[in-house]
Scaffold this motif. Structure first.
Motif, PDB file in Angstrom:
ATOM      1  N   ARG A  51       0.837  -1.202   0.000  1.00 44.69           N
ATOM      2  CA  ARG A  51       0.000   0.000   0.000  1.00 44.69           C
ATOM      3  C   ARG A  51       0.870   1.251   0.000  1.00 44.69           C
ATOM      4  O   ARG A  51       1.436   1.604   1.032  1.00 44.69           O
ATOM      5  N   PRO A  52       0.988   1.923  -1.154  1.00 47.88           N
ATOM      6  CA  PRO A  52       1.707   3.196  -1.146  1.00 47.88           C
ATOM      7  C   PRO A  52       0.868   4.259  -0.432  1.00 47.88           C
ATOM      8  O   PRO A  52      -0.362   4.235  -0.499  1.00 47.88           O
ATOM      9  N   PHE A  53       1.544   5.152   0.243  1.00 50.68           N
ATOM     10  CA  PHE A  53       0.819   6.166   1.017  1.00 50.68           C
ATOM     11  C   PHE A  53       1.652   7.447   1.043  1.00 50.68           C
ATOM     12  O   PHE A  53       2.826   7.412   1.462  1.00 50.68           O
ATOM     13  N   PRO A  54       1.072   8.572   0.630  1.00 50.68           N
ATOM     14  CA  PRO A  54       1.877   9.808   0.503  1.00 50.68           C
ATOM     15  C   PRO A  54       2.061  10.516   1.841  1.00 50.68           C
ATOM     16  O   PRO A  54       1.623  11.663   2.020  1.00 50.68           O
ATOM     17  N   ALA A  55       2.709   9.881   2.771  1.00 52.78           N
ATOM     18  CA  ALA A  55       2.825  10.425   4.131  1.00 52.78           C
ATOM     19  C   ALA A  55       3.532  11.773   4.135  1.00 52.78           C
ATOM     20  O   ALA A  55       3.110  12.712   4.830  1.00 52.78           O
ATOM     21  N   MET A  56       4.609  11.885   3.352  1.00 53.42           N
ATOM     22  CA  MET A  56       5.376  13.127   3.387  1.00 53.42           C
ATOM     23  C   MET A  56       4.549  14.291   2.873  1.00 53.42           C
ATOM     24  O   MET A  56       4.561  15.388   3.433  1.00 53.42           O
ATOM     25  N   ARG A  57       3.799  14.029   1.788  1.00 53.15           N
ATOM     26  CA  ARG A  57       2.994  15.113   1.214  1.00 53.15           C
ATOM     27  C   ARG A  57       1.889  15.534   2.192  1.00 53.15           C
ATOM     28  O   ARG A  57       1.657  16.724   2.429  1.00 53.15           O
ATOM     29  N   ILE A  58       1.252  14.552   2.811  1.00 57.09           N
ATOM     30  CA  ILE A  58       0.155  14.872   3.740  1.00 57.09           C
ATOM     31  C   ILE A  58       0.689  15.678   4.931  1.00 57.09           C
ATOM     32  O   ILE A  58       0.081  16.668   5.357  1.00 57.09           O
ATOM     33  N   ALA A  59       1.855  15.248   5.433  1.00 58.02           N
ATOM     34  CA  ALA A  59       2.429  15.955   6.585  1.00 58.02           C
ATOM     35  C   ALA A  59       2.763  17.397   6.193  1.00 58.02           C
ATOM     36  O   ALA A  59       2.476  18.350   6.930  1.00 58.02           O
ATOM     37  N   GLU A  60       3.310  17.550   4.991  1.00 54.89           N
ATOM     38  CA  GLU A  60       3.688  18.872   4.530  1.00 54.89           C
ATOM     39  C   GLU A  60       2.457  19.752   4.340  1.00 54.89           C
ATOM     40  O   GLU A  60       2.405  20.895   4.805  1.00 54.89           O
ATOM     41  N   GLU A  61       1.450  19.197   3.669  1.00 57.26           N
ATOM     42  CA  GLU A  61       0.235  19.975   3.409  1.00 57.26           C
ATOM     43  C   GLU A  61      -0.502  20.334   4.703  1.00 57.26           C
ATOM     44  O   GLU A  61      -1.240  21.289   4.760  1.00 57.26           O
ATOM     45  N   SER A  62      -0.269  19.512   5.745  1.00 57.16           N
ATOM     46  CA  SER A  62      -0.927  19.803   7.027  1.00 57.16           C
ATOM     47  C   SER A  62      -0.109  20.763   7.879  1.00 57.16           C
ATOM     48  O   SER A  62      -0.476  21.066   9.015  1.00 57.16           O
ATOM     49  N   GLY A  63       1.032  21.193   7.354  1.00 56.56           N
ATOM     50  CA  GLY A  63       1.797  22.232   8.041  1.00 56.56           C
ATOM     51  C   GLY A  63       2.909  21.714   8.948  1.00 56.56           C
ATOM     52  O   GLY A  63       3.593  22.485   9.588  1.00 56.56           O
TER      53      GLY A  63
END
Ligand SMILES: Cc1ncc(C[n+]2csc(CCOP(=O)(O)OP(=O)(O)O)c2C)c(N)n1
Ligand code: SF4
Length: 466
Positions: A394-406
């Motif tokens: 399961r790929p999951f864009p953790a880095m992008r989500i963390a970044e977009e959440s500030g």
């Protein structure tokens, strides 16, 4: 009938049920063992003593001494003794080490323990070489002495000078008692006996660190008979290692407290808030999880939060970190085992859940995942490996989500949210959130920020993108 030595087991059942030791005839270890056993018994300390055996010819101390026993890896007896004496401040702790063990691989451990004034007695057996492995040069080998690695005699220009450990430790402020003795003849053995007793009295009275060095014959590796070996000690070794007392502060009236005596081990294990006792659940199938990535990505903390959450739910847990030599950027992983009974090994070789936060850890650990297992990995990795049979990727864009959440550094928390939303942890969310919040108890400002990342990750999965 041979009378058994005081402080020893009646028969050596951990060996072969006999009453004979593994030592060669004329070996100093046997005499030193006897002196320690007798002193321990005579002072009434047997029930309070924990003996730390080293690696070397004395590796099997636990065959003989009738007291608590712990075996240490090579060179680590002083480190193990430090831990024991700190968590069991009422015990008498003994570290027994050879000159290879203490003077070479373990010197820093021993030296720092002495410098901290740890509360244990260190008995240091100097037979001038590595005996167990066949007589190689040790730091204590005499100038000109032949060993298997110095066949033409130790050349101090090439290999340095003999290490005089007592003299070095005597430079430190903390040790209470330091003495060098010999077991080469009866008169010297009587002095050695007094030194052993004194070192144990220091422990009995909680006074601090005591160190006794024994000059000890090794007829086998010195290729001498027992009498010649005894002469070698008095005539050759004593010239380089003079006998005598280097420090005696035993008469000081005040007993020094152990550096950080931990009075209540249970409280320590349970954390300062007081913990939750695990609840046995024989039906629970043990879980094996691996959290991996670069050092600095928070993989160890992620594993810790999952372990803490499982513990809050009454499970048995272990958390076992592994990291490379670099503080930031090296490979790091945390193994977490969650069980319904006591955990046998904290190592995870075959995870049923793998979180991989970067490419190298994905490639390294993917082949280890068991059939039926799941791999949640950072979606931005450039190369997507094929899933082994029966393993869900399961790929999951953790880095992008963390970044977009500030909070770009909270990609680990994004993984936590994804695992919960995907039902991969199998534990109540309330426990997960309590563990997450508790992990920021010293940085409360981060609680809300991580909650935001966590919720964003869950929303991403819920919206069918996971
Ligand atoms: C980490 C590690 N390195 C090396 C060894 C091999 N080894 C076993 S005993 C020993 C030397 C022991 O010498 P010493 O401490 O002087 O004790 P002695 O045998 O002389 O009593 C070594 C190097 C080991 N067991 N573990
Ligand atoms: S090899 Fe040396 S130190 Fe080891 S048991 Fe024999 S005499 Fe003792």
């Amino acid at each position: 009938m041979i009378k058994r030595a005081r402080g020893f087991y009646d028969t050596f059942d951990r060996k072969d049920g006999s009453r004979t030791t593994t030592f060669c005839a004329g070996c100093g270890h046997g005499i030193i063992h006897k002196l320690i056993g007798e002193a321990m018994a005579d002072l009434g300390l047997q029930d309070r003593t924990v003996f730390v055996s080293p690696v070397g010819c004395a590796a099997f101390c636990y065959y003989y001494f009738d007291c608590g026993n712990v075996a240490a890896p090579h060179g680590r007896a002083s480190a193990v003794a430090t831990g024991l004496s700190r968590v069991l401040p009422d015990k008498v702790v003994i570290a027994y080490q050879g000159d290879g063990d203490l003077g070479a691989i373990g010197f820093n451990n021993a030296f720092q323990a002495a410098n901290r004034g740890e509360h244990f007695a260190c008995f240091f057996v100097n037979n001038s070489l590595y005996a167990m492995t066949g007589g190689q040069m040790a730091p204590t080998t005499l100038p000109g002495q032949k060993t298997t690695t110095t066949p033409f005699g130790r050349d101090v220009v090439r290999t340095g000078h003999p290490l005089r450990v007592c003299e070095i430790l005597a430079q430190l402020d903390a040790p209470v008692y330091i003495e060098r003795v010999s077991v080469a003849d009866t008169k010297r053995i009587m002095q050695a006996k007094r030194a052993v007793r004194k070192a144990l009295e220091v422990q009995r009275d909680g006074k601090g660190y005591a160190f006794v060095e024994f000059l000890s014959p090794c007829p086998t590796n010195w290729r001498m008979d027992a009498l010649k070996a005894a002469d070698f000690v008095t005539q050759e070794m004593e010239r380089v290692f003079p006998l005598g007392c280097f420090r005696d502060h035993t008469a000081k009236p005040a007993a020094a407290p152990s550096p950080i005596a931990i009075k209540d081990l249970t409280a320590l294990m349970q954390g300062s808030e007081g913990g939750i006792d695990p609840v046995p659940d024989p039906k629970f199938k043990e879980r094996h999880m691996k959290f991996s990535g670069f050092g600095g990505q928070g993989v160890l903390s992620l594993g810790l939060v999952v372990a803490e959450a499982a513990g809050r739910g009454g499970r048995y847990v272990s958390w076992f970190p592994s990291y490379g030599p670099e503080q930031r950027g090296g490979a790091a992983s945390a193994s977490v085992v969650i069980g319904g009974k006591e955990i046998g090994s904290p190592a995870v070789d075959a995870p049923d859940l793998l979180v991989a936060m970067n490419q190298p850890s994905l490639e390294k650990f993917l082949p280890t995942v068991v059939k039926g297992g799941t791999v949640l990995f950072e979606g931005s990795v450039p190369l997507r490996p094929a899933a082994p049979p029966g393993v869900t990727l399961r790929p999951f864009p953790a880095m992008r989500i963390a970044e977009e959440s500030g909070t770009p550094k909270a990609a680990n928390t994004a993984f936590l949210g994804a695992m919960v939303e995907l039902g991969l942890l199998g534990m109540p969310e309330a426990d997960v959130l309590a563990a997450l919040d508790a992990s920021f108890s010293e940085k409360p400002a981060l609680v809300e920020r991580n909650r935001k990342v966590y919720e964003a990750a869950k929303a991403w999965v819920r919206n069918g993108r996971g």
